[in-house]
Design an enzyme around this catalytic site. Structure first.
Site, PDB file in Angstrom:
ATOM      1  CG  MET A  85       0.724  -5.697   2.321  1.00  0.00           C
ATOM      2  SD  MET A  85       0.191  -6.774   4.021  1.00  0.00           S
ATOM      3  CE  MET A  85      -1.137  -5.789   4.117  1.00  0.00           C
ATOM      4  N   GLY A  86      -0.989  -2.899  -0.889  1.00  0.00           N
ATOM      5  CA  GLY A  86      -2.262  -2.988  -2.356  1.00  0.00           C
ATOM      6  C   GLY A  86      -3.048  -1.836  -1.739  1.00  0.00           C
ATOM      7  CG  HIS A 122      -5.387   4.646   1.470  1.00  0.00           C
ATOM      8  ND1 HIS A 122      -4.491   5.289   2.565  1.00  0.00           N
ATOM      9  CD2 HIS A 122      -5.596   3.574   2.858  1.00  0.00           C
ATOM     10  CE1 HIS A 122      -4.261   4.371   3.519  1.00  0.00           C
ATOM     11  NE2 HIS A 122      -4.714   3.297   3.240  1.00  0.00           N
ATOM     12  CG  HIS A 164      -1.224   3.336   0.656  1.00  0.00           C
ATOM     13  ND1 HIS A 164      -2.492   2.771   0.489  1.00  0.00           N
ATOM     14  CD2 HIS A 164      -0.457   1.953   1.676  1.00  0.00           C
ATOM     15  CE1 HIS A 164      -2.671   1.518   1.436  1.00  0.00           C
ATOM     16  NE2 HIS A 164      -1.295   1.524   1.971  1.00  0.00           N
ATOM     17  CD  GLN A 176       4.149   7.721  14.352  1.00  0.00           C
ATOM     18  OE1 GLN A 176       5.174   8.245  14.080  1.00  0.00           O
ATOM     19  NE2 GLN A 176       3.844   7.402  15.457  1.00  0.00           N
ATOM     20  CD  GLN A 201       4.642  -1.996   9.169  1.00  0.00           C
ATOM     21  OE1 GLN A 201       4.042  -3.367   9.064  1.00  0.00           O
ATOM     22  NE2 GLN A 201       4.183  -1.338   8.298  1.00  0.00           N
ATOM     23  CG  MET A 254      -6.926   8.037   4.979  1.00  0.00           C
ATOM     24  SD  MET A 254      -6.468   8.493   3.526  1.00  0.00           S
ATOM     25  CE  MET A 254      -7.533  10.496   3.620  1.00  0.00           C
ATOM     26  NE  ARG A 289      -6.458  -5.952   7.908  1.00  0.00           N
ATOM     27  CZ  ARG A 289      -5.412  -5.916   8.063  1.00  0.00           C
ATOM     28  NH1 ARG A 289      -4.920  -4.692   7.957  1.00  0.00           N
ATOM     29  NH2 ARG A 289      -4.819  -6.915   8.516  1.00  0.00           N
TER      30      ARG A 289
HETATM   31  P1  AMP Z   1      -0.313  -1.102   4.472  1.00  0.00           P
HETATM   32  O1  AMP Z   1      -0.056  -1.253   2.681  1.00  0.00           O
HETATM   33  O2  AMP Z   1      -0.905  -1.198   5.273  1.00  0.00           O
HETATM   34  O3  AMP Z   1       0.829  -2.052   4.217  1.00  0.00           O
HETATM   35  O4  AMP Z   1       0.916   0.304   4.947  1.00  0.00           O
HETATM   36  C1  AMP Z   1       1.637   0.548   3.327  1.00  0.00           C
HETATM   37  C2  AMP Z   1       2.687   1.622   4.240  1.00  0.00           C
HETATM   38  O5  AMP Z   1       1.438   2.618   4.004  1.00  0.00           O
HETATM   39  C3  AMP Z   1       2.758   1.482   5.418  1.00  0.00           C
HETATM   40  O6  AMP Z   1       4.352   2.092   5.907  1.00  0.00           O
HETATM   41  C4  AMP Z   1       1.497   1.624   6.293  1.00  0.00           C
HETATM   42  O7  AMP Z   1       2.268   2.646   8.018  1.00  0.00           O
HETATM   43  C5  AMP Z   1       1.269   3.492   5.649  1.00  0.00           C
HETATM   44  N1  AMP Z   1       0.201   3.637   5.542  1.00  0.00           N
HETATM   45  C6  AMP Z   1      -1.075   3.291   5.720  1.00  0.00           C
HETATM   46  N2  AMP Z   1      -2.344   3.507   6.279  1.00  0.00           N
HETATM   47  C7  AMP Z   1      -1.949   5.190   6.311  1.00  0.00           C
HETATM   48  C8  AMP Z   1      -2.297   6.507   6.703  1.00  0.00           C
HETATM   49  N3  AMP Z   1      -3.497   6.077   7.171  1.00  0.00           N
HETATM   50  N4  AMP Z   1      -1.052   7.633   6.929  1.00  0.00           N
HETATM   51  C9  AMP Z   1      -0.137   7.139   6.875  1.00  0.00           C
HETATM   52  N5  AMP Z   1       0.618   5.823   6.465  1.00  0.00           N
HETATM   53  C10 AMP Z   1      -0.390   5.093   5.919  1.00  0.00           C
END
Ligand code: AMP
Length: 283
Positions: A27-28, A31, A34, A145, A150, A181, A184
């Site tokens: 979702m952009g 960090h 990602h 993870q 999800q 990380m 949010r």
């Molecule tokens: P999001 O942009 O929040 O939808 O996350 C996109 C992907 O990045 C999802 O598969 C999340 O589980 C993964 N992700 C988000 N934060 C972390 C993190 N701290 N460590 C590893 N993967 C992450």
């Protein structure tokens, strides 16, 4: 690095990618969490595709869709530096054109944990991920993870709908003080940011107890609960000690578990988890 928005542009660019293609949906507001997925995808595949889409259908009516942080320019330069081949940034109109009425729903495991507090969330997630998979047609897709449920739900969807895609789950990336990380985290004030380490502290305390022989599910939940409740800026929504496969809450003696929680720090809802007794850091 090619950046595309419409389906027609995507199909044309996708057809030119050397296979196998690894895909990272996001979702952009990227960090290092990602980017760790992008690096896993680079390692395993000849091409890497990333999507950036803040998916409205996975947000509840009182959630943070409008305020969700966005910075496309910065995201694109980070992805370029990682050597990503293709970035798909669909608009809401591309994903949900007028008249849209088809949904993908995984049943049982979406009703537990996060699903209890975020009704409809996983229906939005599975629908958008199915559409992203259909568009990108990757051989592998990478999930964190961090969002353990999800990852489970997507594994289930892929199995149930015969997607020829390998789901790879990558470890949680944390800040030096343990905070997982998350895009949010940017909502937190400096004081709240300090308090937010309480999730990691609670999980670590329960994991340590498990490793020292504590096997009672209620006792493990209580350790997490007590740690959260001792932090004045934190408000616990749930703690869980669940079966890592079925995500059902465990009672009595456990030999492996997914420890997880959702905690409000101010108005910001944070989630985190750890696996114990599985011998692995990820699903
Ligand atoms: P999001 O942009 O929040 O939808 O996350 C996109 C992907 O990045 C999802 O598969 C999340 O589980 C993964 N992700 C988000 N934060 C972390 C993190 N701290 N460590 C590893 N993967 C992450």
């Amino acid at each position: 690095m090619k950046v595309v928005t419409t389906l027609e542009e995507l199909w044309e660019a996708r057809a030119q990618l050397p296979e196998p293609v690894g895909f990272v949906p996001t979702m952009g507001y990227l960090h290092d969490g990602h980017l760790s997925l992008v690096r896993c995808a680079k390692r395993d595949n000849r091409s890497v595709a990333v999507s950036i889409f803040v998916n409205p259908t996975q947000f509840g009516p009182n959630e943070d869709l409008e305020n969700y942080p966005r910075d496309l320019e910065r995201d694109l330069s980070l992805l370029e530096a990682e050597g990503v081949d293709l970035v798909w940034t669909p608009t809401a109109e591309v994903m949900y054109p007028p008249g849209f009425q088809t949904w993908v729903e995984v049943e049982k495991i979406t009703k537990l944990l996060e699903g209890k507090y975020r009704p409809g969330h996983f229906r939005g997630v599975t629908t958008v991920v199915a559409k992203l998979f259909n568009g990108v047609q990757p051989q592998r897709a990478y999930f964190g993870q961090k969002d353990a449920q999800q990852a489970r739900v997507i594994q289930q969807m892929v199995r149930d709908l015969n997607y020829p895609i390998e789901i790879v789950v990558c470890p949680i990336r944390r800040e030096p003080d343990g905070l997982a990380m998350s895009s949010r985290n940017t909502y937190l004030t400096p004081e709240q940011r300090k308090a937010a380490t309480v999730l990691y502290r609670a999980l670590t305390a329960a994991k340590k107890a498990f490793e020292q022989g504590e096997r009672d599910a209620d006792a493990l939940r209580k350790i997490m609960e007590d740690t959260i409740n001792a932090e004045p800026l934190a408000r616990l929504q749930y703690v869980s000690c669940a079966d890592p496969d079925t995500l059902e809450e465990l009672h009595g003696k456990v030999d492996k578990a997914l420890l997880s929680m959702a905690v409000f720090v101010g108005k910001t809802r944070l989630i985190d988890n750890m696996l114990v007794g599985t011998g692995k850091e990820t699903f």
